[in-house]
Design a protein around this motif. Structure first.
Motif, PDB file in Angstrom:
ATOM      1  N   THR A 267       0.855  -1.187   0.000  1.00  0.00           N
ATOM      2  CA  THR A 267       0.000   0.000   0.000  1.00  0.00           C
ATOM      3  C   THR A 267       0.893   1.241   0.000  1.00  0.00           C
ATOM      4  OG1 THR A 267      -0.115  -0.074   2.422  1.00  0.00           O
ATOM      5  CG2 THR A 267      -1.912  -1.126   1.199  1.00  0.00           C
ATOM      6  N   VAL A 268       0.325   2.379  -0.291  1.00  0.00           N
ATOM      7  CA  VAL A 268       1.078   3.637  -0.306  1.00  0.00           C
ATOM      8  C   VAL A 268       0.418   4.591   0.677  1.00  0.00           C
ATOM      9  CG1 VAL A 268       1.840   5.590  -1.700  1.00  0.00           C
ATOM     10  CG2 VAL A 268       1.758   3.301  -2.714  1.00  0.00           C
ATOM     11  N   SER A 276      -7.211   5.728  -9.770  1.00  0.00           N
ATOM     12  CA  SER A 276      -8.120   6.779  -9.309  1.00  0.00           C
ATOM     13  C   SER A 276      -7.488   7.648  -8.228  1.00  0.00           C
ATOM     14  CB  SER A 276      -9.422   6.163  -8.794  1.00  0.00           C
ATOM     15  OG  SER A 276      -9.169   5.301  -7.696  1.00  0.00           O
ATOM     16  N   LEU A 277      -6.611   7.047  -7.411  1.00  0.00           N
ATOM     17  CA  LEU A 277      -5.931   7.801  -6.358  1.00  0.00           C
ATOM     18  C   LEU A 277      -4.617   8.406  -6.850  1.00  0.00           C
ATOM     19  CD1 LEU A 277      -6.479   5.398  -3.306  1.00  0.00           C
ATOM     20  CD2 LEU A 277      -7.638   7.574  -3.757  1.00  0.00           C
ATOM     21  N   ASN A 278      -4.246   8.046  -8.074  1.00  0.00           N
ATOM     22  CA  ASN A 278      -3.009   8.554  -8.674  1.00  0.00           C
ATOM     23  C   ASN A 278      -1.801   8.291  -7.766  1.00  0.00           C
ATOM     24  OD1 ASN A 278      -1.553   9.805 -10.756  1.00  0.00           O
ATOM     25  ND2 ASN A 278      -1.639  11.803  -9.741  1.00  0.00           N
ATOM     26  N   ASN A 279      -1.767   7.094  -7.196  1.00  0.00           N
ATOM     27  CA  ASN A 279      -0.682   6.773  -6.266  1.00  0.00           C
ATOM     28  C   ASN A 279       0.071   5.501  -6.661  1.00  0.00           C
ATOM     29  OD1 ASN A 279      -2.601   4.841  -5.650  1.00  0.00           O
ATOM     30  ND2 ASN A 279      -2.463   5.127  -3.428  1.00  0.00           N
ATOM     31  N   ILE A 280       0.029   5.142  -7.940  1.00  0.00           N
ATOM     32  CA  ILE A 280       0.772   3.973  -8.398  1.00  0.00           C
ATOM     33  C   ILE A 280       2.242   4.368  -8.553  1.00  0.00           C
ATOM     34  CG2 ILE A 280       1.068   2.294 -10.253  1.00  0.00           C
ATOM     35  CD1 ILE A 280      -1.924   2.469 -10.783  1.00  0.00           C
ATOM     36  N   LEU A 281       3.096   3.745  -7.780  1.00  0.00           N
ATOM     37  CA  LEU A 281       4.522   4.070  -7.778  1.00  0.00           C
ATOM     38  C   LEU A 281       5.265   3.136  -8.725  1.00  0.00           C
ATOM     39  CD1 LEU A 281       5.122   4.644  -3.961  1.00  0.00           C
ATOM     40  CD2 LEU A 281       4.634   6.344  -5.729  1.00  0.00           C
ATOM     41  N   LEU A 282       5.825   3.702  -9.777  1.00  0.00           N
ATOM     42  CA  LEU A 282       6.548   2.916 -10.770  1.00  0.00           C
ATOM     43  C   LEU A 282       8.016   2.803 -10.382  1.00  0.00           C
ATOM     44  CD1 LEU A 282       5.034   4.436 -14.043  1.00  0.00           C
ATOM     45  CD2 LEU A 282       4.239   2.444 -12.732  1.00  0.00           C
ATOM     46  N   TRP A 310       4.189   1.532   1.894  1.00  0.00           N
ATOM     47  CA  TRP A 310       5.301   2.269   1.297  1.00  0.00           C
ATOM     48  C   TRP A 310       5.196   3.743   1.673  1.00  0.00           C
ATOM     49  CZ3 TRP A 310       9.389   0.047  -0.863  1.00  0.00           C
ATOM     50  CH2 TRP A 310      10.299   0.844  -1.558  1.00  0.00           C
ATOM     51  N   ASN A 311       6.225   4.263   2.332  1.00  0.00           N
ATOM     52  CA  ASN A 311       6.232   5.668   2.745  1.00  0.00           C
ATOM     53  C   ASN A 311       7.671   6.126   2.934  1.00  0.00           C
ATOM     54  OD1 ASN A 311       7.024   4.913   5.521  1.00  0.00           O
ATOM     55  ND2 ASN A 311       4.932   4.102   5.631  1.00  0.00           N
ATOM     56  N   ASP A 312       7.840   7.407   3.183  1.00  0.00           N
ATOM     57  CA  ASP A 312       9.190   7.962   3.341  1.00  0.00           C
ATOM     58  C   ASP A 312       9.929   7.355   4.519  1.00  0.00           C
ATOM     59  OD1 ASP A 312       8.813   9.558   1.145  1.00  0.00           O
ATOM     60  OD2 ASP A 312       8.196  11.323   2.298  1.00  0.00           O
ATOM     61  N   LEU A 315      11.808   4.125   3.640  1.00  0.00           N
ATOM     62  CA  LEU A 315      12.968   4.433   2.797  1.00  0.00           C
ATOM     63  C   LEU A 315      14.097   5.024   3.639  1.00  0.00           C
ATOM     64  CD1 LEU A 315      11.291   5.940  -0.391  1.00  0.00           C
ATOM     65  CD2 LEU A 315      12.519   3.778  -0.225  1.00  0.00           C
ATOM     66  N   HIS A 316      13.737   5.919   4.555  1.00  0.00           N
ATOM     67  CA  HIS A 316      14.739   6.521   5.443  1.00  0.00           C
ATOM     68  C   HIS A 316      15.403   5.447   6.304  1.00  0.00           C
ATOM     69  CE1 HIS A 316      16.664   9.364   8.163  1.00  0.00           C
ATOM     70  NE2 HIS A 316      16.116   8.698   9.171  1.00  0.00           N
ATOM     71  N   GLN A 317      14.615   4.532   6.854  1.00  0.00           N
ATOM     72  CA  GLN A 317      15.170   3.486   7.705  1.00  0.00           C
ATOM     73  C   GLN A 317      16.087   2.553   6.916  1.00  0.00           C
ATOM     74  OE1 GLN A 317      11.491   1.884   9.265  1.00  0.00           O
ATOM     75  NE2 GLN A 317      11.624   3.113  11.134  1.00  0.00           N
ATOM     76  N   ALA A 318      15.671   2.222   5.681  1.00  0.00           N
ATOM     77  CA  ALA A 318      16.506   1.350   4.848  1.00  0.00           C
ATOM     78  C   ALA A 318      17.828   2.034   4.515  1.00  0.00           C
ATOM     79  CB  ALA A 318      15.759   0.970   3.576  1.00  0.00           C
ATOM     80  N   LYS A 319      17.767   3.324   4.168  1.00  0.00           N
ATOM     81  CA  LYS A 319      18.998   4.082   3.863  1.00  0.00           C
ATOM     82  C   LYS A 319      19.888   4.178   5.096  1.00  0.00           C
ATOM     83  CE  LYS A 319      21.519   7.053   1.355  1.00  0.00           C
ATOM     84  NZ  LYS A 319      22.493   7.548   2.308  1.00  0.00           N
ATOM     85  N   LYS A 320      19.285   4.399   6.242  1.00  0.00           N
ATOM     86  CA  LYS A 320      20.044   4.530   7.487  1.00  0.00           C
ATOM     87  C   LYS A 320      20.794   3.238   7.810  1.00  0.00           C
ATOM     88  CE  LYS A 320      19.459   5.783  12.373  1.00  0.00           C
ATOM     89  NZ  LYS A 320      18.463   6.169  13.415  1.00  0.00           N
ATOM     90  N   LEU A 321      20.115   2.097   7.662  1.00  0.00           N
ATOM     91  CA  LEU A 321      20.766   0.814   7.953  1.00  0.00           C
ATOM     92  C   LEU A 321      21.881   0.548   6.946  1.00  0.00           C
ATOM     93  CD1 LEU A 321      21.115  -1.822   9.436  1.00  0.00           C
ATOM     94  CD2 LEU A 321      19.198  -2.776   8.133  1.00  0.00           C
ATOM     95  N   LEU A 322      21.616   0.789   5.670  1.00  0.00           N
ATOM     96  CA  LEU A 322      22.653   0.556   4.668  1.00  0.00           C
ATOM     97  C   LEU A 322      23.858   1.462   4.905  1.00  0.00           C
ATOM     98  CD1 LEU A 322      20.515   0.050   1.451  1.00  0.00           C
ATOM     99  CD2 LEU A 322      22.181  -1.564   2.381  1.00  0.00           C
TER     100      LEU A 322
END
Length: 461
Positions: A267-268, A276-282, A310-312, A315-322
């Motif tokens: 989900t986003v 319809s929600l214009n939230n499809i993330l490619l 799926w949210n910021d 992504l922030h947590q994944a970047k922080k761990l990497l």
């Protein structure tokens, strides 16, 4: 050998994986229908099963992984008509884009990636066999599977008769013997793609495709069948029905595939992806803004069977761990290890991976592994480095040079290097005010530096 446990959708519980042949594991996962760019939900399936296959290759001597491309479908035909091009021009374009996008997420092309249009002969043979055995019938140029002829229908999805009809996603045509019957073959008009068959010019139904391709590429039975949870019904339910009524044992669903695995939805911001929600993330868009490894680790941050929002934050947590893991590798840069010196990941990490691919637990164990690095002995640091690299090979991360990782995204690396040299010169001349001002200038353009005995390193913030 390490025991592997997976949640078997067919039985609705976690159980120990017992291979049909421990010297050769066979796995099939349903791939994309290629008529547009892949979205992050498509990518989750690809990343999850790529990671699982990496684990299988670590545990077993030989693994054959098959994941198909659906290149004939009504959505493809519609897209081709809208763009006024041949349907295969659409499918070839987007299949190529899909593989390139997945490669940026560290997803290897499967050992076999069959395209549906390459297996029409096998699909027709399957349908003929079902008709001859009384499990399918021809009506008004269609061939349909007769669901009541298969007594175990609904076993995978746990749906009762009413739920099967309501959720079957197939048109309740007046010529059906039963409302739940589904199409195996449908007629094509002159301006639609099609093939000659005993029932006239037409094309296969979607469900027919994977039954034929999986049997042809892997043989029956095979060990594991996977895909997104949205395929559990009706697609996978129909696959079992077709294959068990044809090539396999009608009384034994395991005679088609021994285990079933399904990953959860994406989900986003807590909303279902939709036009319809214009939230499809490619993926093609996301990869332009975010590292493929960050996207991959974010997709693995939630247990594969659970939903992933799926949210910021993720992504922030994944970047922080990497960043932490790459920083550790940078600090261990002077410790040499060779490929012959590699060891398997720590027991805690292997145990987590073998516990139904518990990637969130793996991430917790990685944080423990690199904690208090300065207090570790040289032998402990060497073991940590080997553990990080070997774990990274299974997770599909830590494949970049640590120095390059922290420099990625810099707007002008030559300018950064020049500023660092100027700062180093200022420090040598004991002009600390100038050195500090250069540090501030670097920070202002999003670059953080760190002074080490081996020299000054930098990374983008």
């Amino acid at each position: 050998m390490q025991n592997l446990y997976i949640h078997n959708t067919l039985l609705g519980k976690k159980e120990q994986f017992i291979p049909l042949d421990q010297n050769h594991i066979k796995i099939y996962a349903c791939g994309p229908t290629v008529y547009n760019f892949a979205h992050i939900g498509n990518a989750r399936m690809a990343v999850v099963f790529d990671t699982f296959v990496r684990l299988l290759r670590f545990l077993y001597p030989k693994v054959t992984y098959v994941s198909n491309i659906t290149d004939i479908d009504d959505k493809i035909i519609e897209a081709a008509n809208q763009q006024k091009v041949p349907f295969n021009e659409i499918t070839e374009k987007y299949a190529d884009i899909y593989n390139k996008d997945m490669a940026k997420l560290g997803v290897a092309i499967p050992d076999v990636q069959p395209k549906a249009t390459e297996y029409i002969k096998e699909m027709i043979e399957l349908i003929v066999d079902l008709v001859n055995k009384g499990h399918a019938y021809e009506k008004e140029d269609h061939v349909l599977f007769h669901v009541p002829s298969y007594p175990n229908y609904g076993l995978l999805s746990k749906r009762n008769r009413e739920e099967q009809i309501a959720g079957s996603r197939v048109e309740v045509a007046p010529f059906k013997k039963d409302p739940a019957d589904f199409v195996l073959w449908k007629p094509s008009s002159d301006n639609q793609p099609g093939w000659d068959s005993p029932w006239g010019y037409g094309r296969p139904g979607w469900h027919t495709e994977c039954s034929a391709m999986s049997e042809k590429t892997l043989g029956l039975p095979f060990d594991i069948h996977g895909g997104g949870r949205d395929l559990q019904f009706p697609h996978h339910e129909n696959e079992i029905a077709q294959s068990c009524c044809s090539s396999s044992d009608i009384n034994d669903p395991n005679s088609y595939a021994n285990y079933w695995m399904h990953n959860g939805f994406v989900t986003v911001n807590n909303e279902k992806m939709s036009k319809s929600l214009n939230n499809i993330l490619l993926v093609d868009d996301l990869i332009k803004e975010t590292s493929g490894e960050v996207l991959r680790l974010a997709l693995l941050s939630s247990h594969y069977r659970q939903g992933l929002d799926w949210n910021d934050k993720i992504l922030h947590q994944a970047k922080k761990l990497l960043d932490k893991l790459y920083r550790t590798l940078l600090e261990l840069d002077n410790i040499d290890i060779s490929n012959n010196d590699m060891q398997k990941p720590p027991k805690e990490i292997i145990d987590a991976l073998c516990d139904d691919l518990n990637t969130p637990q793996v991430m917790s164990e990685l944080n423990v592994l690199i904690k208090d690095l300065t207090k570790k002995s040289e032998s402990e640091k060497k073991a940590i480095k080997k553990s990080l690299i070997s774990t990274g090979k299974i997770l599909g991360i830590l494949e970049e040079n640590p120095n390059d990782w922290f420099k990625k995204g810099a707007t002008n690396s030559e300018k950064v290097e020049a500023l660092i040299q100027s700062r180093n010169k200022a420090r040598e001349e004991k002009n600390f005010d100038l050195a500090d001002s250069i540090r501030e200038e670097l920070l202002s353009i999003g670059v953080e530096i760190e002074d080490k005995p081996s020299g000054t390193t930098w990374k983008t913030l």
